[in-house]
Design a protein around this motif. Structure first.
Motif, PDB file in Angstrom:
ATOM      1  N   HIS A  69       0.843  -1.199   0.000  1.00  0.00           N
ATOM      2  CA  HIS A  69       0.000   0.000   0.000  1.00  0.00           C
ATOM      3  C   HIS A  69       0.877   1.248   0.000  1.00  0.00           C
ATOM      4  O   HIS A  69       1.849   1.331   0.762  1.00  0.00           O
ATOM      5  CB  HIS A  69      -0.912   0.001   1.230  1.00  0.00           C
ATOM      6  N   GLN A  70       0.547   2.184  -0.851  1.00  0.00           N
ATOM      7  CA  GLN A  70       1.283   3.447  -0.926  1.00  0.00           C
ATOM      8  C   GLN A  70       0.485   4.544  -0.246  1.00  0.00           C
ATOM      9  O   GLN A  70      -0.738   4.640  -0.446  1.00  0.00           O
ATOM     10  CB  GLN A  70       1.539   3.828  -2.392  1.00  0.00           C
ATOM     11  N   GLU A  71       1.159   5.346   0.536  1.00  0.00           N
ATOM     12  CA  GLU A  71       0.516   6.451   1.244  1.00  0.00           C
ATOM     13  C   GLU A  71      -0.168   7.371   0.239  1.00  0.00           C
ATOM     14  O   GLU A  71       0.370   7.675  -0.823  1.00  0.00           O
ATOM     15  CB  GLU A  71       1.574   7.225   2.035  1.00  0.00           C
ATOM     16  N   GLY A  72      -1.382   7.790   0.560  1.00  0.00           N
ATOM     17  CA  GLY A  72      -2.135   8.700  -0.297  1.00  0.00           C
ATOM     18  C   GLY A  72      -3.050   7.997  -1.283  1.00  0.00           C
ATOM     19  O   GLY A  72      -3.806   8.643  -1.991  1.00  0.00           O
ATOM     20  N   SER A  89      -2.067  -3.728   4.042  1.00  0.00           N
ATOM     21  CA  SER A  89      -0.875  -2.885   4.075  1.00  0.00           C
ATOM     22  C   SER A  89       0.190  -3.478   3.162  1.00  0.00           C
ATOM     23  O   SER A  89       0.874  -2.767   2.436  1.00  0.00           O
ATOM     24  CB  SER A  89      -0.312  -2.774   5.492  1.00  0.00           C
ATOM     25  N   SER A 118      -4.192   3.141   6.733  1.00  0.00           N
ATOM     26  CA  SER A 118      -3.197   4.213   6.689  1.00  0.00           C
ATOM     27  C   SER A 118      -1.766   3.733   6.935  1.00  0.00           C
ATOM     28  O   SER A 118      -0.841   4.526   6.816  1.00  0.00           O
ATOM     29  CB  SER A 118      -3.546   5.276   7.738  1.00  0.00           C
ATOM     30  N   THR A 119      -1.576   2.459   7.258  1.00  0.00           N
ATOM     31  CA  THR A 119      -0.244   1.966   7.591  1.00  0.00           C
ATOM     32  C   THR A 119       0.568   1.680   6.338  1.00  0.00           C
ATOM     33  O   THR A 119       0.127   0.961   5.448  1.00  0.00           O
ATOM     34  CB  THR A 119      -0.336   0.682   8.440  1.00  0.00           C
ATOM     35  N   THR A 120       1.752   2.270   6.266  1.00  0.00           N
ATOM     36  CA  THR A 120       2.706   1.973   5.203  1.00  0.00           C
ATOM     37  C   THR A 120       3.898   1.298   5.855  1.00  0.00           C
ATOM     38  O   THR A 120       4.487   1.843   6.774  1.00  0.00           O
ATOM     39  CB  THR A 120       3.140   3.263   4.473  1.00  0.00           C
TER      40      THR A 120
END
Length: 180
Positions: free
Chosen positions: A114-117, A133, A156-158
């Motif tokens: 998973h990439q932030e944003g 994640s 939200s976890t990266t």
């Protein structure tokens, strides 16, 4: 047992066609193994066979170890549902069907991070609140058997390189274990 109202005849070779609607609903694909059960009332029951399902205790121990090591909830699935989970309410998630995005990720045979944003992908179809994640497919003899996942509840976890390598190692280990 749920009645469908569909009747099929057995051909001279003992074959019966499972209707397309049932195959689609139950996610039965061409080549999928089915277990056949009988009961004392004369019923014949077909159940999707999961090689990973036989490893649920072992998978549970791996999830527990991953969670204790990283403090991130860990999930192991077969191709269709969650077979082991640690770090979250087990009863709430166990045996829930995997989401279509997770199924696609497994079929791509690549590790997903998973990439932030970006919008998180859910682990299951039946419930929101559990997001991917990091996910690594479990491959045995070139076939997708399932997936090892680090999950979170808010998307939200990266995670970093250490978790990436750990998940890659565990999925490779499970794949090799399935081959033997």
């Amino acid at each position: 047992m749920k009645a469908t109202g569909i009747v099929r005849r057995i051909d001279d070779l003992g074959r019966v066609v499972i209707p397309k609607e049932i195959r689609r609903t139950m996610r039965i694909r061409e080549g999928d193994p089915l277990e056949i059960y009988t009961d004392k009332d004369g019923e014949v029951i077909f159940k999707k066979y999961s090689m990973m399902g036989g490893l649920s205790d072992f998978a549970g121990q791996i999830c527990e170890t991953l969670y204790k090591t990283t403090n991130h909830p860990a999930v192991i699935t077969d191709r269709d549902s969650i077979i082991a989970i640690s770090g979250l309410m087990r009863r709430e998630w166990l045996e829930k069907p995997v989401s279509a995005p997770l199924e696609s990720m497994m079929e791509e045979r690549r590790i997903y991070q998973h990439q932030e944003g970006t919008a998180p992908f859910p682990v299951t179809e039946s419930r929101s609140g559990l997001y991917i994640s990091l996910a690594a497919p479990i491959l045995a003899e070139g076939d997708v058997m399932g997936c090892v996942i680090f999950a979170d509840t808010d998307g939200s976890t990266t995670l970093g390189e250490t978790e990436y390598t750990l998940l890659q190692t565990i999925s490779g280990f499970l794949g090799r274990h399935m081959e033997t």
